[in-house]
Design a protein around this motif. Structure first.
Motif, PDB file in Angstrom:
ATOM      1  N   UNK A 331     -62.324  18.010  25.162  1.00  0.00           N
ATOM      2  CA  UNK A 331     -62.029  16.702  24.562  1.00  0.00           C
ATOM      3  C   UNK A 331     -60.637  16.653  23.913  1.00  0.00           C
ATOM      4  N   UNK A 332     -60.168  15.404  23.712  1.00  0.00           N
ATOM      5  CA  UNK A 332     -58.883  15.166  23.043  1.00  0.00           C
ATOM      6  C   UNK A 332     -59.165  14.355  21.777  1.00  0.00           C
ATOM      7  N   UNK A 333     -58.580  14.797  20.655  1.00  0.00           N
ATOM      8  CA  UNK A 333     -58.786  14.068  19.396  1.00  0.00           C
ATOM      9  C   UNK A 333     -57.434  13.677  18.822  1.00  0.00           C
ATOM     10  N   UNK A 334     -57.424  12.597  18.043  1.00  0.00           N
ATOM     11  CA  UNK A 334     -56.171  12.202  17.390  1.00  0.00           C
ATOM     12  C   UNK A 334     -56.457  11.857  15.936  1.00  0.00           C
ATOM     13  N   UNK A 335     -55.504  12.158  15.064  1.00  0.00           N
ATOM     14  CA  UNK A 335     -55.656  11.799  13.650  1.00  0.00           C
ATOM     15  C   UNK A 335     -54.337  11.282  13.112  1.00  0.00           C
ATOM     16  N   UNK A 336     -54.383  10.070  12.540  1.00  0.00           N
ATOM     17  CA  UNK A 336     -53.168   9.502  11.935  1.00  0.00           C
ATOM     18  C   UNK A 336     -53.154   9.703  10.431  1.00  0.00           C
ATOM     19  N   UNK A 337     -54.328  10.084   9.884  1.00  0.00           N
ATOM     20  CA  UNK A 337     -54.419  10.195   8.424  1.00  0.00           C
ATOM     21  C   UNK A 337     -54.030  11.589   7.949  1.00  0.00           C
ATOM     22  N   UNK A 338     -52.869  12.035   8.430  1.00  0.00           N
ATOM     23  CA  UNK A 338     -52.372  13.346   7.995  1.00  0.00           C
ATOM     24  C   UNK A 338     -50.985  13.169   7.366  1.00  0.00           C
ATOM     25  N   UNK A 339     -50.541  14.187   6.664  1.00  0.00           N
ATOM     26  CA  UNK A 339     -49.181  14.170   6.122  1.00  0.00           C
ATOM     27  C   UNK A 339     -48.615  15.574   6.218  1.00  0.00           C
ATOM     28  N   UNK A 340     -47.303  15.633   6.405  1.00  0.00           N
ATOM     29  CA  UNK A 340     -46.646  16.941   6.483  1.00  0.00           C
ATOM     30  C   UNK A 340     -45.855  17.167   5.199  1.00  0.00           C
ATOM     31  N   UNK A 341     -46.094  18.305   4.593  1.00  0.00           N
ATOM     32  CA  UNK A 341     -45.357  18.666   3.370  1.00  0.00           C
ATOM     33  C   UNK A 341     -44.452  19.834   3.726  1.00  0.00           C
ATOM     34  N   UNK A 342     -43.192  19.783   3.302  1.00  0.00           N
ATOM     35  CA  UNK A 342     -42.298  20.913   3.561  1.00  0.00           C
ATOM     36  C   UNK A 342     -41.673  21.391   2.259  1.00  0.00           C
ATOM     37  N   UNK A 343     -41.551  22.696   2.163  1.00  0.00           N
ATOM     38  CA  UNK A 343     -40.931  23.317   0.986  1.00  0.00           C
ATOM     39  C   UNK A 343     -39.702  24.049   1.518  1.00  0.00           C
ATOM     40  N   UNK A 344     -38.528  23.728   0.945  1.00  0.00           N
ATOM     41  CA  UNK A 344     -37.266  24.223   1.500  1.00  0.00           C
ATOM     42  C   UNK A 344     -36.471  24.979   0.445  1.00  0.00           C
ATOM     43  N   UNK A 345     -35.927  26.109   0.811  1.00  0.00           N
ATOM     44  CA  UNK A 345     -35.061  26.811  -0.140  1.00  0.00           C
ATOM     45  C   UNK A 345     -34.419  28.050   0.460  1.00  0.00           C
ATOM     46  N   UNK A 346     -33.123  28.228   0.190  1.00  0.00           N
ATOM     47  CA  UNK A 346     -32.411  29.408   0.702  1.00  0.00           C
ATOM     48  C   UNK A 346     -33.026  30.697   0.176  1.00  0.00           C
ATOM     49  N   UNK A 347     -33.598  30.622  -1.042  1.00  0.00           N
ATOM     50  CA  UNK A 347     -34.168  31.810  -1.686  1.00  0.00           C
ATOM     51  C   UNK A 347     -35.294  32.435  -0.882  1.00  0.00           C
ATOM     52  N   UNK A 348     -35.902  31.638   0.013  1.00  0.00           N
ATOM     53  CA  UNK A 348     -37.028  32.163   0.806  1.00  0.00           C
ATOM     54  C   UNK A 348     -36.607  33.287   1.731  1.00  0.00           C
ATOM     55  N   UNK A 349     -35.313  33.297   2.063  1.00  0.00           N
ATOM     56  CA  UNK A 349     -34.804  34.360   2.934  1.00  0.00           C
ATOM     57  C   UNK A 349     -35.037  35.739   2.330  1.00  0.00           C
ATOM     58  N   UNK A 350     -34.899  35.790   1.015  1.00  0.00           N
ATOM     59  CA  UNK A 350     -34.953  37.097   0.371  1.00  0.00           C
ATOM     60  C   UNK A 350     -36.246  37.328  -0.413  1.00  0.00           C
ATOM     61  N   UNK A 351     -37.036  36.264  -0.620  1.00  0.00           N
ATOM     62  CA  UNK A 351     -38.289  36.442  -1.360  1.00  0.00           C
ATOM     63  C   UNK A 351     -39.471  36.364  -0.415  1.00  0.00           C
ATOM     64  N   UNK A 352     -40.250  37.413  -0.392  1.00  0.00           N
ATOM     65  CA  UNK A 352     -41.463  37.379   0.430  1.00  0.00           C
ATOM     66  C   UNK A 352     -42.544  36.633  -0.347  1.00  0.00           C
ATOM     67  N   UNK A 353     -43.560  36.189   0.357  1.00  0.00           N
ATOM     68  CA  UNK A 353     -44.751  35.694  -0.343  1.00  0.00           C
ATOM     69  C   UNK A 353     -44.745  34.235  -0.749  1.00  0.00           C
TER      70      UNK A 353
END
Ligand code: ADP
Ligand code: ASP
Ligand code: MG
Length: 405
Positions: A331-353
């Motif tokens: 089957x194929x399903x679709x959902x429009x009631x979603x949202x995408x959250x993004x967290x951005x930062x150069x510091x992530x390159x050097x910080x794990x976790x």
């Protein structure tokens, strides 16, 4: 100095606002600078024109749509020129085709190919302020094109690059780039500086304060870029190359994008080749797929889920259902009631976790993460739309981005 000043829709919304833009431009010229102004359409005009076209047809002809959409910016530049002339400031308005700003033929999302700078330099030498329509260009065949929503930012940066301007100022309705959209988070922090790379990721993830492509162009040509308010004289945010002067912060910002929808195809027989079977027709139709999750089960079937822009959902579903049928998927399903959250930062390159920290924060709120993708400086997640604002606020706070700490 040669300065490019771009004013967005709210900054040229009505005559009062245009007069205020005229005063700022006149002041910059009085200070001895050469000024090129790039304008958006008055706020709401582009939407109103799009609505008119939609009343005529579900799929209005792209070439004619571009001729229509270009009108808003033409109105703005003529009105600003009239205001400046009325107060004795020498100026000339130019539509993109008079320059010309040459683009490819992709109506509705054209890319700038080249900009003729001779006319602009000639007018500047003659002591004129040059006022240019943002958001539009012309093909080598003489057809009007537009650059995609928010495209005036790209016009301004591309002009600044072509003219080798000392500065490109983007004037808008907020004080600069914040750690989150002020419409979503009550007290976001204003960033004094942000790197091109982080700004690109933020813009691409939904921070529409700058069009993504404008940041790409700025980064490629090292255009000094500032985002500031047209309502005050605050210095705003500088978008700069990554260097030691940038604060070493882990996360620069959080974005919320509610413009995507999710499509899931369950139990597709087989593994190898499944992705290309589904995505080839979408690519052919010019549909951009964003997040992708694929899972090959022990029973040899594949589950596939991905997101596309909501405006492309209908077409995507039709194409995916056809492929699913051919491949005997369950089957194929679709959902429009979603949202995408993004967290951005150069510091992530050097910080794990960081991803783990994010999952913990959401788990504590009992929020289910439906999809995840990570890049060097970004983590994106899909959650239920109704839970997204709470999630953004919690993440913003947990990464110490709130102004009121
Ligand atoms: P303009 O018409 O001047 O181009 P836009 O509406 O395109 O203005 O962009 C400015 C808007 O971007 C702001 O009003 C704000 O709501 C929104 N925005 C989203 N994310 C951010 C962010 N991180 N920082 C600043 N503004 C943001
Ligand atoms: N007027 C166009 C839009 O509304 C371009 C811009 O404002 O940058 O998308
Ligand atoms: Mg904009």
């Amino acid at each position: 100095m040669l300065i490019v000043q771009k004013f967005g829709g709210t900054s040229v919304k009505n005559l009062e606002r245009i007069r205020s833009v005229a005063r700022r431009v006149a002041k910059t010229k009085e200070e001895g600078h050469r000024v090129v102004v790039v304008l958006s359409a008055p706020a709401g005009d582009t939407d109103a024109l799009l609505k008119l076209a939609a009343e005529i047809s579900d799929q209005p002809d792209p070439r004619e749509c571009d001729s229509l959409l270009a009108l808003g910016e033409q109105k703005s530049v003529a009105l600003l020129a009239l205001c400046l002339k009325a107060s004795g400031v020498a100026c000339i308005s130019l539509n993109a085709h008079q320059i010309p700003i040459l683009t490819d033929k992709e109506h509705g999302r054209a890319r700038i190919v080249s900009i003729g700078v001779e006319r602009i330099f000639k007018e500047l030498e003659a002591g004129q302020v040059v006022i240019v329509t943002g958001f539009q260009g012309i093909t080598e065949d003489g057809d009007v094109t537009t650059l995609g929503r928010g495209g005036s930012d790209t016009s301004a940066v591309a002009l600044a690059a072509a003219l080798k301007a000392s500065l490109c100022e983007i004037y808008t309705d907020v004080d600069g780039v914040y750690t989150a959209d002020p419409r979503v988070v009550a007290e976001p922090k204003l960033l004094k500086k942000i790197s091109y790379e982080e700004m690109m990721e933020l813009a691409d993830s939904g921070a529409k304060v700058l069009q993504t492509r404008s940041v790409e162009v700025a980064a490629r040509h090292r255009v000094p870029l500032t985002v500031r308010s047209s309502f005050n004289d605050n210095p705003g945010t500088e978008v700069v190359p990554e260097d030691a002067s940038l604060e070493k912060i882990l996360v620069a910002g959080v974005t919320l994008n509610t413009q995507e929808a999710k499509v899931a195809i369950r139990r597709i027989p087989g593994g190898a080749g499944v992705l290309t079977r589904f995505f080839a027709p979408l690519a052919e139709a010019g549909i951009n797929v964003d997040m992708i999750v694929e899972n090959l089960s022990e029973d040899g079937t594949t589950d596939l889920a991905f997101t596309v822009a909501k405006v492309d959902l209908r077409k995507t579903l039709a194409l995916s259902e056809a492929t699913a049928k051919r491949l005997n998927a369950v089957r194929v399903e679709a959902a429009s009631d979603i949202a995408k959250i993004s967290i951005v930062g150069l510091g992530m390159r050097t910080h794990a976790g960081v991803a783990h920290q994010i999952f913990q924060i959401l788990a504590d709120l009992n929020i289910t993460v439906q999809m995840v993708s990570t890049s060097e400086i970004k983590v994106s997640l899909v959650v239920a739309a109704e839970e997204a604002p709470e999630a953004v606020k919690a993440l913003h706070k947990a990464f110490r981005l709130d102004h009121a700490k």
